[in-house]
Motif scaffolding. Structure first.
Motif, PDB file in Angstrom:
ATOM      1  N   GLN A  57      32.451  44.535  36.739  1.00 57.27           N
ATOM      2  CA  GLN A  57      32.278  43.503  36.124  1.00 57.27           C
ATOM      3  C   GLN A  57      31.361  41.787  35.998  1.00 57.27           C
ATOM      4  OE1 GLN A  57      36.658  42.059  35.325  1.00 57.27           O
ATOM      5  NE2 GLN A  57      36.752  43.615  34.655  1.00 57.27           N
ATOM      6  N   LEU A  58      30.871  42.071  37.731  1.00 60.56           N
ATOM      7  CA  LEU A  58      29.987  40.784  37.686  1.00 60.56           C
ATOM      8  C   LEU A  58      28.933  41.379  37.765  1.00 60.56           C
ATOM      9  CD1 LEU A  58      31.615  39.213  40.364  1.00 60.56           C
ATOM     10  CD2 LEU A  58      31.412  38.268  38.392  1.00 60.56           C
ATOM     11  N   GLY A  59      28.628  42.340  37.768  1.00 60.93           N
ATOM     12  CA  GLY A  59      27.209  43.534  37.451  1.00 60.93           C
ATOM     13  C   GLY A  59      26.618  43.834  38.842  1.00 60.93           C
ATOM     14  N   ALA A  66      35.587  33.981  39.254  1.00 60.32           N
ATOM     15  CA  ALA A  66      35.181  35.223  38.704  1.00 60.32           C
ATOM     16  C   ALA A  66      33.766  33.391  38.357  1.00 60.32           C
ATOM     17  CB  ALA A  66      35.236  35.372  37.372  1.00 60.32           C
ATOM     18  N   ARG A  67      34.283  32.554  37.847  1.00 63.66           N
ATOM     19  CA  ARG A  67      33.210  31.508  37.704  1.00 63.66           C
ATOM     20  C   ARG A  67      32.728  31.792  38.939  1.00 63.66           C
ATOM     21  NH1 ARG A  67      38.330  30.466  34.729  1.00 63.66           N
ATOM     22  NH2 ARG A  67      38.036  29.705  32.516  1.00 63.66           N
ATOM     23  N   VAL A  68      33.306  31.317  40.182  1.00 63.41           N
ATOM     24  CA  VAL A  68      33.117  30.621  41.470  1.00 63.41           C
ATOM     25  C   VAL A  68      31.486  31.636  41.527  1.00 63.41           C
ATOM     26  CG1 VAL A  68      32.734  30.608  43.602  1.00 63.41           C
ATOM     27  CG2 VAL A  68      34.381  29.793  42.432  1.00 63.41           C
ATOM     28  N   VAL A  87      32.224  50.328  50.426  1.00 63.47           N
ATOM     29  CA  VAL A  87      32.003  50.705  49.620  1.00 63.47           C
ATOM     30  C   VAL A  87      30.581  49.659  49.797  1.00 63.47           C
ATOM     31  CG1 VAL A  87      31.265  51.170  47.189  1.00 63.47           C
ATOM     32  CG2 VAL A  87      33.573  52.230  48.489  1.00 63.47           C
ATOM     33  N   LEU A  88      29.446  49.598  49.679  1.00 60.93           N
ATOM     34  CA  LEU A  88      27.772  48.718  49.607  1.00 60.93           C
ATOM     35  C   LEU A  88      28.257  48.901  47.913  1.00 60.93           C
ATOM     36  CD1 LEU A  88      25.877  46.728  50.738  1.00 60.93           C
ATOM     37  CD2 LEU A  88      24.849  49.225  50.094  1.00 60.93           C
ATOM     38  N   LEU A  89      27.599  47.738  47.014  1.00 58.33           N
ATOM     39  CA  LEU A  89      27.687  47.209  46.248  1.00 58.33           C
ATOM     40  C   LEU A  89      26.566  46.312  46.173  1.00 58.33           C
ATOM     41  CD1 LEU A  89      31.138  46.950  46.414  1.00 58.33           C
ATOM     42  CD2 LEU A  89      30.568  47.489  43.909  1.00 58.33           C
ATOM     43  N   SER A 113      39.313  45.249  43.597  1.00 61.00           N
ATOM     44  CA  SER A 113      37.872  44.027  44.049  1.00 61.00           C
ATOM     45  C   SER A 113      37.379  44.599  43.420  1.00 61.00           C
ATOM     46  CB  SER A 113      37.552  43.399  45.112  1.00 61.00           C
ATOM     47  OG  SER A 113      38.918  43.115  45.567  1.00 61.00           O
ATOM     48  N   ARG A 114      37.262  46.481  43.774  1.00 64.24           N
ATOM     49  CA  ARG A 114      35.859  47.579  43.193  1.00 64.24           C
ATOM     50  C   ARG A 114      35.265  47.027  41.541  1.00 64.24           C
ATOM     51  NH1 ARG A 114      36.636  52.891  45.630  1.00 64.24           N
ATOM     52  NH2 ARG A 114      35.032  53.224  44.614  1.00 64.24           N
TER      53      ARG A 114
END
Length: 302
Positions: free
Chosen positions: A279-281, A245-247, A131-133, A273-274
């Motif tokens: 959640q990171l946008g 998430a912070r990284v 899957v491309l994100l 992971s998806r």
């Protein structure tokens, strides 16, 4: 095919490819790095200029000396008419069919031409997808490439606010000395060729990590020569603690500050992971990530 090595033409190509995102992201990201120091010694081929239908990025000849090194022997491909890719691949000496190599692209329709060309050369093909994100700003790229991109060591990372909040953890540039740690935990790695590739990625491209209480990375992320973010990993002891998430938040902030395009891919079955990257946008693009690993029948795959 025409070798495009004029800086003005490469910048024009970069701007033109932006109009075909997301399908063109593999070559778009490759041309970005070529236009900013070309740390992996890549070259650009087009079928015609200034109007073109196909773009192929490949390493320069002096880079592809190991016939079994499919980490280095990589071709990134984009076509406005992917159904015609077979003609180009069969009739032009643009691919070294005697090597083990991989082709990466974001157009499923390239596969038919790749497989037909490979069959004519007695070369086997293994196809995989993911899957491309992408993020919304990637789809709105204006293809501006005026800021000079040096190495990560030259430009540095933004100030780290997270360190003062949690003294035992520190966001930092990933040092090349930890290449072995990354290699040992990369499912596609764990061999000497992948280690050489990882060292180059960390040394020449943006890479970040979270240092734990012992001063050793506990979470990290890197980038490849096509601007794809990958090799992200957290040590088991520190998973689900927010470190990754912070990284990623700090890393993405840095890339945006430097106008470096980025995207990532995740296997379809990797639901965790998806969800995490959404959640990171990130959101799933309209096309998929594709990889075709090719090898002559006399070279045993590994």
């Amino acid at each position: 095919m025409i070798l495009l090595n004029n800086s003005h033409k490469l910048l024009a190509l970069y701007k033109s490819l932006a109009r075909s995102i997301p399908e063109s992201l593999k070559v778009y990201g490759s041309v970005y790095h070529i236009n900013h120091g070309n740390p992996f010694n890549m070259e650009v081929l087009v079928d015609s200029w200034p109007e073109y239908q196909m773009v192929i990025i490949r390493p320069q000849k002096q880079e592809m000396t190991d016939d079994m090194d499919s980490y280095t022997n990589v071709y990134h491909m984009f076509s406005k008419e992917p159904q015609k890719s077979q003609e180009v691949l069969k009739n032009c000496e643009i691919i070294n069919w005697k090597q083990r190599f991989q082709i990466q692209g974001l157009q499923e329709s390239l596969g038919k031409g790749i497989k037909a060309a490979a069959f004519s050369k007695s070369v086997k093909v293994e196809h995989s997808t993911a899957v491309l994100l992408v993020t919304e700003d990637i789809l709105k790229l204006n293809a501006s490439s005026e800021s000079k991109f040096g190495s990560c060591a030259e430009t540095g990372h933004p100030d780290d606010d997270f360190e003062s909040e949690t003294p035992n953890f520190k966001y930092a540039q990933l040092a090349v000395s930890y290449s072995g740690l990354v290699n040992d935990n990369w499912k596609r790695g764990r061999n000497e060729r992948s280690l050489r590739f990882i060292k180059r990625c960390i040394q020449d491209l943006p890479a970040a990590c979270m240092l734990g209480p012992e001063g050793v990375p506990v979470s990290w992320v890197t980038m490849d020569p096509s601007c794809e973010v990958g090799m992200a990993y957290s040590m088991e002891k520190y998973r689900r603690t927010g470190n990754m998430a912070r990284v990623m938040v700090r890393y993405m902030k840095y890339l945006r500050q430097k106008n470096i395009p980025f995207y990532l891919s995740v296997r379809e079955e990797n639901e965790y992971s998806r969800r995490f990257v959404r959640q990171l946008g990130f959101f799933e693009a309209s096309c998929e990530w594709h990889q075709w690993i090719c090898y002559p029948q006399n070279l045993v795959p590994f």
